[in-house]
Design a protein around this motif. Sequence first.
Motif, short mmCIF file in Angstrom:
data_model
loop_
_atom_site.label_atom_id
_atom_site.label_comp_id
_atom_site.label_asym_id
_atom_site.label_seq_id
_atom_site.Cartn_x
_atom_site.Cartn_y
_atom_site.Cartn_z
N ALA A 1 0.85 -1.19 0.00
CA ALA A 1 0.00 0.00 0.00
C ALA A 1 0.88 1.24 0.00
CB ALA A 1 -0.93 0.00 1.20
N ASP A 2 0.96 1.90 -1.14
CA ASP A 2 1.78 3.11 -1.30
C ASP A 2 1.21 3.88 -2.48
OD1 ASP A 2 4.12 4.86 -2.21
OD2 ASP A 2 4.96 3.95 -0.42
N ASP A 3 1.17 5.21 -2.36
CA ASP A 3 0.55 5.98 -3.44
C ASP A 3 1.48 6.21 -4.62
OD1 ASP A 3 2.07 7.66 -1.80
OD2 ASP A 3 0.91 9.43 -2.32
N HIS A 4 2.73 5.78 -4.54
CA HIS A 4 3.66 5.92 -5.66
C HIS A 4 3.84 4.57 -6.36
CE1 HIS A 4 4.80 9.49 -3.22
NE2 HIS A 4 4.89 10.04 -4.43
N ALA A 5 3.44 4.51 -7.61
CA ALA A 5 3.53 3.25 -8.36
C ALA A 5 4.97 2.77 -8.48
CB ALA A 5 2.92 3.43 -9.76
N THR A 6 5.91 3.71 -8.60
CA THR A 6 7.31 3.30 -8.72
C THR A 6 7.81 2.64 -7.44
OG1 THR A 6 7.99 5.55 -8.08
CG2 THR A 6 7.90 5.05 -10.43
N VAL A 7 7.34 3.12 -6.30
CA VAL A 7 7.72 2.50 -5.02
C VAL A 7 7.15 1.09 -4.95
CG1 VAL A 7 7.45 2.60 -2.51
CG2 VAL A 7 7.94 4.69 -3.80
N GLY B 1 -5.47 4.50 0.96
CA GLY B 1 -5.92 3.73 2.12
C GLY B 1 -7.22 2.99 1.90
N ALA B 2 -8.15 3.61 1.19
CA ALA B 2 -9.44 2.95 0.96
C ALA B 2 -9.27 1.66 0.16
CB ALA B 2 -10.39 3.91 0.24
N VAL B 3 -8.43 1.72 -0.87
CA VAL B 3 -8.17 0.52 -1.67
C VAL B 3 -7.41 -0.51 -0.84
CG1 VAL B 3 -7.00 -0.40 -3.70
CG2 VAL B 3 -8.20 1.79 -3.84
N ALA B 4 -6.51 -0.06 0.02
CA ALA B 4 -5.77 -0.98 0.89
C ALA B 4 -6.72 -1.75 1.79
CB ALA B 4 -4.74 -0.22 1.72
N ASP C 1 -1.01 -11.98 4.73
CA ASP C 1 -0.39 -12.16 6.04
C ASP C 1 0.12 -10.82 6.58
OD1 ASP C 1 -0.67 -15.04 6.21
OD2 ASP C 1 0.86 -15.14 4.65
N VAL C 2 0.71 -10.03 5.69
CA VAL C 2 1.28 -8.74 6.08
C VAL C 2 0.93 -7.69 5.04
CG1 VAL C 2 3.42 -7.45 6.58
CG2 VAL C 2 3.23 -9.86 7.27
N THR C 3 0.53 -6.51 5.50
CA THR C 3 0.34 -5.37 4.62
C THR C 3 1.44 -4.36 4.88
OG1 THR C 3 -2.07 -5.62 4.56
CG2 THR C 3 -1.18 -3.45 3.99
N LEU C 4 2.21 -4.02 3.84
CA LEU C 4 3.20 -2.95 3.94
C LEU C 4 2.47 -1.65 3.66
CD1 LEU C 4 6.48 -4.15 2.14
CD2 LEU C 4 6.06 -3.87 4.58
#
Length: 226
Positions: A7-13, A36-39, A49-52
């Motif tokens: 979960a990050d708003d930068h596609a490159t990340v 966040g909503a999509v996450a 198991d884990v959300t980054l």
Amino acid sequence: MITVLLADDHATVRSGLRLLLSAQPDLEVIGEAGDGAVAVAQARALRPDVTLMDVRMPGVDGLAATEQIVAAGWSRVLVLTSFEVDEYVAGALRAGADGYLLKTVDAGPLADAIRRVAAGEAVLAPEVTRQVIAGFAAAQAPRTPPTSLDGPAAAAAADRVARLHDLTDREREVLDVIAQGLSNAQIAAALTISEATAKTHVSRVLAKLGCTSRVQAAILAREAGG
């Protein structure tokens, strides 16, 4: 196989993280989210198991998303962000995140942190550990961004403090070493018990206190003067 949601708003990340994690034979990225909503929706649908989780994202931010995901039990959350100090660390841990790392972390330690969080352990970046302990020990009313926790979350925290009285003497000892950031193996060594027994004690302490993570339990112990 440990499943991971990015979960990050930068596609490159996200692309970079996916590339790094794909090199790990026991980690699998099963989804991505740009806010966040999509996450939250992805965590509910995929049950990783884990959300980054990044902190700053458009719309629903990482703190609010973490609170929803952890409260529902859809995933453990490891915050991965560029922000090192103050209210973002506090907000993430109060929301139930099991860890907080900076984006400067190398691939190996990041992968290991994901494994530890998936196993129920807590992970904090060395750069923020002292600030977290000092901040929670000293703060009477921590500063938080507008989307951080208040109201029901504050009431839940007060209820957890009250539940300290329900702990046995052994469980208080376990809580004290949890507050020191020890792993199950280190707790076992410190209390001269088996690692399996240590794990059982930790689970009971978290259940009795209503904590969703070891980090929350450590915070509670610090705030209560433990």
